[in-house]
Structure formats: structure tokens, C-alpha cells
Write a protein that holds these residues in place. Structure first.
Motif, short mmCIF file in Angstrom:
data_model
loop_
_atom_site.label_atom_id
_atom_site.label_comp_id
_atom_site.label_asym_id
_atom_site.label_seq_id
_atom_site.Cartn_x
_atom_site.Cartn_y
_atom_site.Cartn_z
N ARG A 1 42.50 -3.89 -9.00
CA ARG A 1 42.92 -2.57 -9.58
C ARG A 1 43.37 -1.71 -8.36
NH1 ARG A 1 38.43 -3.61 -12.85
NH2 ARG A 1 36.91 -2.13 -11.70
N GLU B 1 47.11 -0.36 -8.00
CA GLU B 1 47.50 1.27 -7.71
C GLU B 1 48.66 1.39 -6.61
OE1 GLU B 1 48.12 5.25 -7.31
OE2 GLU B 1 47.29 4.00 -9.04
N ARG C 1 51.94 0.02 -7.32
CA ARG C 1 52.77 0.93 -8.28
C ARG C 1 53.19 2.13 -7.22
NH1 ARG C 1 48.67 0.68 -13.62
NH2 ARG C 1 49.81 -1.15 -14.60
N SER C 2 52.44 2.47 -6.27
CA SER C 2 52.78 3.50 -5.48
C SER C 2 53.98 3.35 -4.81
CB SER C 2 51.60 3.82 -4.47
OG SER C 2 51.45 2.85 -3.30
#
Length: 206
Positions: free
Chosen positions: A14, A18, A21-22
Motif C-alpha cells: 500500500r 501511494e 500514484r504520487s
């Protein structure tokens, strides 16, 4: 740029999601033994056996975490190599990787980490959130530098090591392969044998 497939749907997975996705990277799915793993809407593709059926297109990142032992990450790395599946390298948007450093394939560099000029990080490493790898340091393959750890300049960390959260390895120190440096430890001298080292200054306890 091709989409990513993550191998591992736990907490480290996870965190990598993140980070991906950043940066605008697309994670097409993840594989994990637990089909109920919560990867925030990312599709579950299957378990490890799915790799043998993978087609050309995606790149792969091992997102299984590493605490004390690198065995699982090493097994998965070997499986990917045997199947000739391409490895991705992930650098979070807030991480800084100097242009004069080297980062091996399959590494994950998470938020607010810094890898400074001349540093050399081996394949399949985790440089976790807020970790600092200073100039000309060497991190061996399949190692994990945990959250907030500091590896000072000219240091050499062996393969399959763990540098625990908030640990500090002082300038120019050499650490052997298969060493676990406990959280908050301060390594002031060379570590010449595998085992677990804790305290200030760090001493071998197992």
C-alpha cells in the motif's frame, strides 16, 4: 511507459501504491496469496503462480516488505529473473535521488527519502520513507534501509541487510552481509559478522 504489477498486497504494498500514484504511474494490478488484500481498488490478479502466465507488457515490482529476512523478496526476485519478466524501479514524488547516484532495478524509494551523489544502491532494495543515504555510500542487493535511518557518507552496507528505523551508520563504516541493525542503533565501527546488532554503540546480540 508500461503499467506496473505489484507483487505483495500488505502494508508495504500500500505504501508503494501511494508512491506510484504520487508520480502518475499506473498500477494495473497486484498479486498476493490473499485475494482479500485491500489495495485501494487495485485489481487482484492471482497468487504467485500468475507470474508464470504473465504476458509481455507490464513491469513488476516486489512489494512484499522485509523485516529481518530478505528471503521472500530474494525468492520472488529470482522467479522474475528466471521468467525474464522486467523489473520496475519506483521513486516517490517527494523522494530525491541524485543524478550522480546509481539505483538498481527493482528498488522502491519511498516518500521523503534521499539518495545523495555517488551513492550506489543494489537491486531489489527498499529505501523507506525518510531514509537518508549519503554521498558515496553503497547499499548491497536485497537490503532494506528502514524509515528515518541514516547511512552516512562512504559507508558500505552488505547484501540482505536491514538498517532499522532511526538507526545511524557512521561515516566510512563497513557492514557485512546478512546483518540486522536494530531500530535506533548507532553503528560506530565495522560490523564483520552476520547477526543482529543493537544499542549505542551497536553490539551483537544474536
Amino acid at each position: 511507459m508500461s503499467a506496473l504489477v505489484f507483487i505483495g498486497g500488505g502494508g508495504h504494498g500500500r505504501a508503494c501504491l501511494e508512491a506510484a500514484r504520487s508520480t502518475g504511474l499506473i498500477v494495473a494490478g497486484f498479486i498476493d496469496r490473499d485475494s482479500q488484500a485491500d489495495m485501494q481498488g487495485t485489481p487482484w490478479l492471482g497468487d504467485d503462480d500468475w507470474l508464470s502466465q504473465a504476458t509481455e507488457g507490464p513491469r513488476f515490482l516486489i512489494t512484499v516488505g522485509q523485516v529481518k529476512s530478505a528471503a521472500v523478496r530474494m525468492r520472488l526476485y529470482g522467479q522474475l529473473q528466471a521468467l525474464q519478466l522486467p523489473l520496475a524501479t519506483l521513486i516517490a514524488s517527494s523522494a530525491v535521488v541524485a543524478s550522480l547516484s546509481r539505483l538498481g532495478k527493482g528498488c522502491a524509494v519511498l516518500h521523503h527519502a534521499l539518495i545523495n551523489a555517488g551513492a550506489d544502491v543494489g537491486v531489489n532494495c527498499i529505501i523507506n520513507s525518510g531514509a537518508l543515504i549519503e554521498h558515496d555510500a553503497v547499499i548491497g542487493a536485497h537490503s532494506h534501509v528502514a524509515t528515518g535511518a541514516i547511512v552516512n557518507g562512504g559507508t558500505r552496507i552488505g547484501s540482505r541487510c536491514l538498517v532499522g528505523s532511526r538507526a545511524v551508520v557512521l561515516q566510512g563504516v563497513t557492514v557485512a552481509d546478512d546483518v540486522v541493525i536494530g531500530a535506533g542503533a548507532v553503528v560506530t565501527a565495522d560490523v564483520n559478522e552476520a547477526g543482529t546488532w543493537v544499542g549505542v554503540p551497536a553490539r551483537r546480540v544474536s
